[in-house]
Scaffold this active site. Structure first.
Site, PDB file in Angstrom:
ATOM      1  N   GLU A 172      -2.354 -21.527 -78.504  1.00 21.65           N
ATOM      2  CA  GLU A 172      -1.745 -22.840 -78.208  1.00 21.65           C
ATOM      3  C   GLU A 172      -1.386 -23.555 -79.506  1.00 21.65           C
ATOM      4  O   GLU A 172      -0.396 -24.278 -79.579  1.00 21.65           O
ATOM      5  CB  GLU A 172      -2.704 -23.677 -77.337  1.00 21.65           C
ATOM      6  CG  GLU A 172      -2.731 -23.140 -75.909  1.00 21.65           C
ATOM      7  CD  GLU A 172      -4.011 -23.424 -75.138  1.00 21.65           C
ATOM      8  OE1 GLU A 172      -4.824 -24.261 -75.573  1.00 21.65           O
ATOM      9  OE2 GLU A 172      -4.196 -22.783 -74.084  1.00 21.65           O
ATOM     10  N   GLU A 209      -6.959 -12.429 -77.619  1.00 27.35           N
ATOM     11  CA  GLU A 209      -6.534 -13.256 -76.493  1.00 27.35           C
ATOM     12  C   GLU A 209      -5.060 -13.016 -76.195  1.00 27.35           C
ATOM     13  O   GLU A 209      -4.194 -13.648 -76.819  1.00 27.35           O
ATOM     14  CB  GLU A 209      -6.738 -14.732 -76.828  1.00 27.35           C
ATOM     15  CG  GLU A 209      -8.160 -15.115 -77.104  1.00 27.35           C
ATOM     16  CD  GLU A 209      -8.437 -16.563 -76.708  1.00 27.35           C
ATOM     17  OE1 GLU A 209      -9.364 -16.780 -75.940  1.00 27.35           O
ATOM     18  OE2 GLU A 209      -7.691 -17.460 -77.145  1.00 27.35           O
ATOM     19  N   ASN A 235     -14.129 -22.903 -75.123  1.00 27.57           N
ATOM     20  CA  ASN A 235     -13.091 -23.730 -75.739  1.00 27.57           C
ATOM     21  C   ASN A 235     -12.719 -24.825 -74.739  1.00 27.57           C
ATOM     22  O   ASN A 235     -12.064 -24.550 -73.741  1.00 27.57           O
ATOM     23  CB  ASN A 235     -11.869 -22.844 -76.059  1.00 27.57           C
ATOM     24  CG  ASN A 235     -10.675 -23.653 -76.533  1.00 27.57           C
ATOM     25  OD1 ASN A 235     -10.818 -24.826 -76.902  1.00 27.57           O
ATOM     26  ND2 ASN A 235      -9.492 -23.047 -76.522  1.00 27.57           N
ATOM     27  N   GLY A 262      -5.149 -19.134 -69.520  1.00 20.33           N
ATOM     28  CA  GLY A 262      -4.900 -20.234 -68.589  1.00 20.33           C
ATOM     29  C   GLY A 262      -4.006 -19.854 -67.421  1.00 20.33           C
ATOM     30  O   GLY A 262      -3.531 -20.721 -66.696  1.00 20.33           O
ATOM     31  N   HIS A 318      -5.620 -20.286 -82.555  1.00 17.92           N
ATOM     32  CA  HIS A 318      -5.491 -20.176 -81.092  1.00 17.92           C
ATOM     33  C   HIS A 318      -4.003 -20.146 -80.737  1.00 17.92           C
ATOM     34  O   HIS A 318      -3.188 -20.815 -81.375  1.00 17.92           O
ATOM     35  CB  HIS A 318      -6.185 -21.374 -80.429  1.00 17.92           C
ATOM     36  CG  HIS A 318      -6.316 -21.206 -78.946  1.00 17.92           C
ATOM     37  ND1 HIS A 318      -5.263 -21.432 -78.085  1.00 17.92           N
ATOM     38  CD2 HIS A 318      -7.349 -20.803 -78.176  1.00 17.92           C
ATOM     39  CE1 HIS A 318      -5.664 -21.184 -76.847  1.00 17.92           C
ATOM     40  NE2 HIS A 318      -6.923 -20.799 -76.872  1.00 17.92           N
ATOM     41  N   SER A 349      -8.486 -16.014 -69.194  1.00 21.54           N
ATOM     42  CA  SER A 349      -8.848 -16.075 -67.768  1.00 21.54           C
ATOM     43  C   SER A 349     -10.160 -15.356 -67.450  1.00 21.54           C
ATOM     44  O   SER A 349     -10.283 -14.739 -66.386  1.00 21.54           O
ATOM     45  CB  SER A 349      -7.694 -15.552 -66.898  1.00 21.54           C
ATOM     46  OG  SER A 349      -6.556 -16.381 -67.054  1.00 21.54           O
ATOM     47  N   LYS A 407     -10.732 -27.169 -75.121  1.00 28.86           N
ATOM     48  CA  LYS A 407      -9.340 -27.620 -75.319  1.00 28.86           C
ATOM     49  C   LYS A 407      -9.314 -29.155 -75.382  1.00 28.86           C
ATOM     50  O   LYS A 407     -10.226 -29.754 -75.918  1.00 28.86           O
ATOM     51  CB  LYS A 407      -8.444 -27.078 -74.208  1.00 28.86           C
ATOM     52  CG  LYS A 407      -8.591 -25.568 -74.005  1.00 28.86           C
ATOM     53  CD  LYS A 407      -7.469 -24.998 -73.194  1.00 28.86           C
ATOM     54  CE  LYS A 407      -7.788 -23.567 -72.826  1.00 28.86           C
ATOM     55  NZ  LYS A 407      -6.628 -22.712 -72.788  1.00 28.86           N
TER      56      LYS A 407
HETATM   57  C1  PEP Z   1      -8.721 -20.054 -74.356  1.00 27.60           C
HETATM   58  O1  PEP Z   1      -8.380 -21.220 -74.333  1.00 27.60           O
HETATM   59  O2  PEP Z   1      -9.052 -19.512 -75.422  1.00 27.60           O
HETATM   60  C2  PEP Z   1      -8.736 -19.296 -73.112  1.00 27.60           C
HETATM   61  C3  PEP Z   1      -9.073 -18.030 -73.142  1.00 27.60           C
HETATM   62  O3  PEP Z   1      -8.407 -19.980 -71.976  1.00 27.60           O
HETATM   63  P1  PEP Z   1      -8.658 -19.497 -70.455  1.00 27.60           P
HETATM   64  O4  PEP Z   1     -10.048 -18.944 -70.387  1.00 27.60           O
HETATM   65  O5  PEP Z   1      -8.503 -20.745 -69.644  1.00 27.60           O
HETATM   66  O6  PEP Z   1      -7.635 -18.459 -70.145  1.00 27.60           O
END
Ligand code: PEP
Length: 258
Positions: free
Chosen positions: A102, A172, A15, A178, A100, A219, A17
């Protein structure tokens, strides 16, 4: 329980972003492709921002790497300024990330919206990558199960048995996205196997539940990916920050090719 062994193909999605212009994406792909193109065991998907989908799709032509979007509207067209419709994505993408955290946190995305989008994606031949996960407050309050099951149940409402195997679910935990603070592999496995797959099994039957890919996201890095993939119920990863660095993303995909 069914004891038939069903091989789910590992799945790793990046992703991006709101990162990478088309010019920057070209550079990233030139770094990713030499390492990724020989990995056949894993379904690999890159999800760039809308404006970069077309150049990325062109550069990936002839490879087995798929392209996905990060969001979409549920209507097939209409007066929805600033939105992108499923058939528009389906011209260039096979996948779309939906729900997601976010989008849920900053853009008011609800389970009901996620559900409409999941159904629209399936209708238009796109593979939805539906994200679910609890916040830190919810985790600390001990309500992870309720939150994750509610999001799964509402997000999949009305999705029939014939379509469910096409859905990819990404667990997630919001507190891990993040932040550099990943869930433990065991904790992720408990939610994926003990909550999400078990809910799928109760509602769609074991055989169908065993076909659905469920990913961990939050992460994931080159240094911790293998810990997650050692659990057979964790079918891959949705990777944010680390998908923007070839030196991180390539080893993550390799680790999934178990
Ligand atoms: C994501 O954006 O779905 C995500 C898991 O981000 P990160 O790997 O940066 O934690």
């Amino acid at each position: 329980m069914s004891y038939e062994v069903i091989m789910r193909r590992p799945f790793v999605a990046g992703n991006w972003k709101m990162f990478k212009t088309a010019a920057e994406a070209r550079i990233l792909l030139s770094e990713l492709l030499p390492g990724l193109s020989s990995i056949k065991e894993v379904e690999i998907v890159l999800c760039p921002p809308f404006t970069t989908i077309l150049p990325v799709a062109s550069l990936l032509e002839g490879t087995a790497i798929g392209v996905g979007a990060q969001n979409m509207h549920w209507e097939k067209e209409g007066a929805f300024t600033g939105e992108v419709a499923p058939p528009m994505l389906a011209e260039f993408c096979k996948y779309v990330i939906l729900g997601h955290s976010e989008r849920r946190a900053y853009f008011g995305e609800t389970d009901d919206n996620v559900n409409r989008k999941v159904k629209a994606a399936l209708t238009h031949g796109l593979v939805p990558i539906m994200c679910v996960g609890e916040t830190l407050t919810e985790n600390e309050a001990g309500i992870t199960r309720e939150v994750v099951i509610t999001q799964t149940k509402k997000g999949l409402s009305g999705v029939d048995s014939a379509s469910i195997a096409s859905v990819v679910i990404a667990y997630e935990p919001v507190w891990a996205i993040g932040t550099g603070r990943a869930a433990t592999a065991e904790g992720a496995n408990n939610v994926i196997a003990g909550m999400i797959r078990s809910w799928l099994s109760q509602n769609y039957g074991d055989d169908i539940a065993q076909q659905v890919r469920i990913l961990y996201g939050g992460s994931v890095k080159a240094s911790n990916a293998a810990e997650f993939f050692q659990f057979p119920e964790i079918d891959g990863a949705l990777v944010g920050g680390a998908s923007l660095k070839a030196a991180e993303f390539i080893p993550i995909v390799k680790a999934a090719a178990r």
